[in-house]
Write a protein that holds these residues in place. Structure first.
Motif, PDB file in Angstrom:
ATOM      1  N   ALA A 240       1.049  -1.189   0.164  1.00  0.00           N
ATOM      2  CA  ALA A 240       0.201   0.228   0.292  1.00  0.00           C
ATOM      3  C   ALA A 240       0.464   1.376  -0.021  1.00  0.00           C
ATOM      4  O   ALA A 240       0.644   2.289  -0.485  1.00  0.00           O
ATOM      5  N   LYS A 243       1.991   2.186  -3.136  1.00  0.00           N
ATOM      6  CA  LYS A 243       1.059   2.495  -4.488  1.00  0.00           C
ATOM      7  C   LYS A 243       0.915   3.716  -3.527  1.00  0.00           C
ATOM      8  O   LYS A 243       0.549   4.691  -4.823  1.00  0.00           O
ATOM      9  N   SER A 276      -7.530   0.553  -7.268  1.00  0.00           N
ATOM     10  CA  SER A 276      -7.688   0.988  -6.258  1.00  0.00           C
ATOM     11  C   SER A 276      -7.744   2.533  -5.213  1.00  0.00           C
ATOM     12  O   SER A 276      -8.097   2.681  -4.206  1.00  0.00           O
ATOM     13  N   ASP A 279      -8.928   0.589  -1.991  1.00  0.00           N
ATOM     14  CA  ASP A 279      -8.208   0.063  -1.354  1.00  0.00           C
ATOM     15  C   ASP A 279      -8.440  -0.048  -0.550  1.00  0.00           C
ATOM     16  O   ASP A 279      -9.593   0.917   0.156  1.00  0.00           O
ATOM     17  N   ARG A 280      -8.012  -0.572   0.616  1.00  0.00           N
ATOM     18  CA  ARG A 280      -8.351  -0.403   1.923  1.00  0.00           C
ATOM     19  C   ARG A 280      -7.450   0.402   2.481  1.00  0.00           C
ATOM     20  O   ARG A 280      -7.679   1.213   3.879  1.00  0.00           O
ATOM     21  N   GLN A 285      -6.786   4.856  -1.704  1.00  0.00           N
ATOM     22  CA  GLN A 285      -7.392   5.433  -2.763  1.00  0.00           C
ATOM     23  C   GLN A 285      -7.489   7.138  -2.942  1.00  0.00           C
ATOM     24  O   GLN A 285      -8.042   7.558  -3.896  1.00  0.00           O
TER      25      GLN A 285
END
Length: 526
Positions: A240, A243, A276, A279-280, A285
């Motif tokens: 993460a 990203k 994405s 995404d978590r 995000q």
């Protein structure tokens, strides 16, 4: 006599050995004391509550000579302690600069082992992060060349520390970012992005983002070095934090120009990157939404590409599932897409974008976010009566009016609400949505509301009847308009749609005038 001589020599030898041991012990004790001192200072410097005490005790002057200590571990720990102190605040970082510590560190960067290089780069980063002036002081000490050399080291930890420092220098302004580019760092940072170590990838992508953000020219230099393809390859990474930096760098490239945005799109970041948005990690995000926004804002063609990739529907879901500053780029994206054309605005409407924007307008509490929502609603509803009706049906218009009239709203929010209301009202012919505004709107908004009634009522008998029974005609008669004004012309146009006696009946004071006539009337008796 021979035996005595041997004994005497043995005694002398023992004394010499003891003396040597005692001498060596002094040095060993001194080394232990230095080691304990720097280790303790480094430990204390990691706790914010100790920083002022250490500074007042003159710790910087005591650590400086230890950077040249004969023992490598003492050098490294002294540099670590200095970095922790400098990182705490700009006052201590400035003290490090004024203490001529930086030239010493930079000189040693080329000579020492990998542990020292990491610690020295940490100090440079800790100083540079605070302000452009301190970052410039690091550059003036010729740190960039030494840091670039570190990017070529075999050890990934050294590369990471150097990339981090370069990013912190570049982030402040255009001139510092240009200095980083001129040092030859960009090609090496792109190579670092391709290394297997995830931490190194993260920091290198972050540094590239910090370089790109300032101007189109800086971003173009990074692009020309081949950064886009390598960054785009990482959007599917499971990490993460990586990203976050990848999407940030790509959005910083996109924002400057159409050409740069097209180059990012050509790297096929969509539709793969849109996943994405779910995404978590909320920063992944947000940075993904920011990238979509920076692409969509440039042209209708790029906005259409986002729509075709399912980006608008994904963005509506994103706005629905997030709040606060995280949802802001999603809100802006919907506005940018809708602004380009009627068709794209309708795509936002059909994806329930107008409904979600209205929900966000009611639920968000920060004025700058509500201002963005108001702007986006205005872009959705400004095209045709159909678009305006879609916005009006969300019941957003009374909310916009309430925010415009609220004394607690910021000036920017009031301005955005006013523009949005005007944009939508000028196209709205759905009278049930306009009627509530008749009673509360200020004169500058009321003019547009009355104007729309004056356009619709002459051609719609049902609307004319409903306008009377709902109290709209009465409200219009109560409006005070300057003779010859546009508002007065609109009121006269509405009044001309009804018989004179009906207009008189709903005029203010008409019932009193009737009672006066009753009082004055003298019946004729037979």
């Amino acid at each position: 006599s021979t035996h005595l001589a041997i004994t005497k020599r043995a005694q002398i030898s023992n004394c010499t050995t003891m003396s040597q041991r005692q001498t060596i012990q002094v040095f060993e004790n001194y080394q232990k004391a230095r080691t304990q001192f720097v280790q303790t200072i480094a430990e204390l410097a990691s706790r914010p509550q100790n920083i002022d005490t250490l500074h007042n005790a003159g710790v910087l002057q005591l650590l400086r000579p230890l950077l040249l200590d004969a023992v490598p571990t003492i050098q490294q720990t002294a540099a670590l302690a200095l970095g922790r102190l400098a990182a705490h605040n700009d006052e201590l970082a400035e003290a490090v600069v004024k203490g001529d510590i930086l030239p010493q560190l930079i000189y040693s960067l080329a000579e020492q082992n990998r542990f020292y290089k990491k610690a020295a780069a940490f100090v440079l980063r800790a100083v540079a992060k605070h302000s452009p002036e301190l970052a410039q002081a690091v550059v003036d000490c010729e740190a960039l060349d030494a840091l670039v050399v570190c990017l070529e080291e075999f050890d990934p930890g050294v590369k990471e520390a150097a990339a981090w420092a370069l990013g912190y220098i570049a982030r402040h302004n255009t001139e510092l970012a240009q200095a980083v580019i001129d040092s030859g760092a960009v090609p090496l940072l792109i190579l670092c992005v391709q290394e297997p170590e995830v931490c190194l990838k993260r920091i290198s992508a972050s540094a590239l983002s910090d370089i790109c953000k300032h101007t189109p020219e800086l971003a173009q230099t990074v692009v020309d070095a081949g950064a886009i393809a390598h960054l785009a390859n990482l959007i599917g990474s499971p990490d993460a934090k990586l990203k976050r930096q990848v999407f940030s760098a790509l959005s910083q490239i996109c924002k400057h120009s159409l050409e740069l945005a097209e180059m990012v799109v050509e790297a096929e970041v969509f539709p793969a990157g849109l996943s994405s948005l779910q995404d978590r990690d909320e920063y992944v995000q947000k940075n993904t939404a920011t990238l979509v926004r920076e692409v969509a804002k440039h042209t209708p063609e790029l906005a259409q590409l986002i729509v075709n990739a399912g980006g608008v529907a994904a963005m509506v879901n994103y706005v629905a599932e997030t709040s606060g500053s995280v949802c802001l780029p999603g809100i802006m994206t919907l506005g940018y897409v809708a602004a380009h054309s009627e068709m794209l605005a309708m795509a936002v409407i059909l994806s329930k974008g107008a409904v979600q924007l209205a929900i966000s307008l009611s639920q968000e509490t920060d004025d700058h976010i509500r201002a963005a929502v108001a702007w986006s609603l205005g872009q959705v509803g400004r095209h045709t009566p159909e678009h305006a009706k879609a916005v009006a049906d969300t019941n957003a218009l009374p909310v916009l009016l309430g925010l415009l009239l609220s004394g607690e709203s910021s000036e920017d929010l009031k301005s955005k609400c006013k523009k949005a209301l005007k944009s939508v009202l000028c196209k709205c012919v759905h009278l049930p949505a306009l009627e509530p505004l008749l009673h509360d709107a200020p004169a500058n908004i009321l003019k547009h509301v009355i104007g729309q009634f004056s356009k619709v009522l002459p051609n719609d008998p049902k609307a004319r009847r409903l306008f009377v029974t709902s109290g709209g005609l009465r409200k219009v008669q109560e409006i005070s308009a300057d003779p010859g004004s546009v508002l007065q012309d609109y009121i006269q146009a509405i009044n001309s749609c009804y018989p004179e006696e009906i207009v008189m009946y709903y005029s203010p004071g008409y019932s009193e005038r009737l009672l006066e006539r009753v009082d004055q009337y003298k019946p004729v008796l037979s």
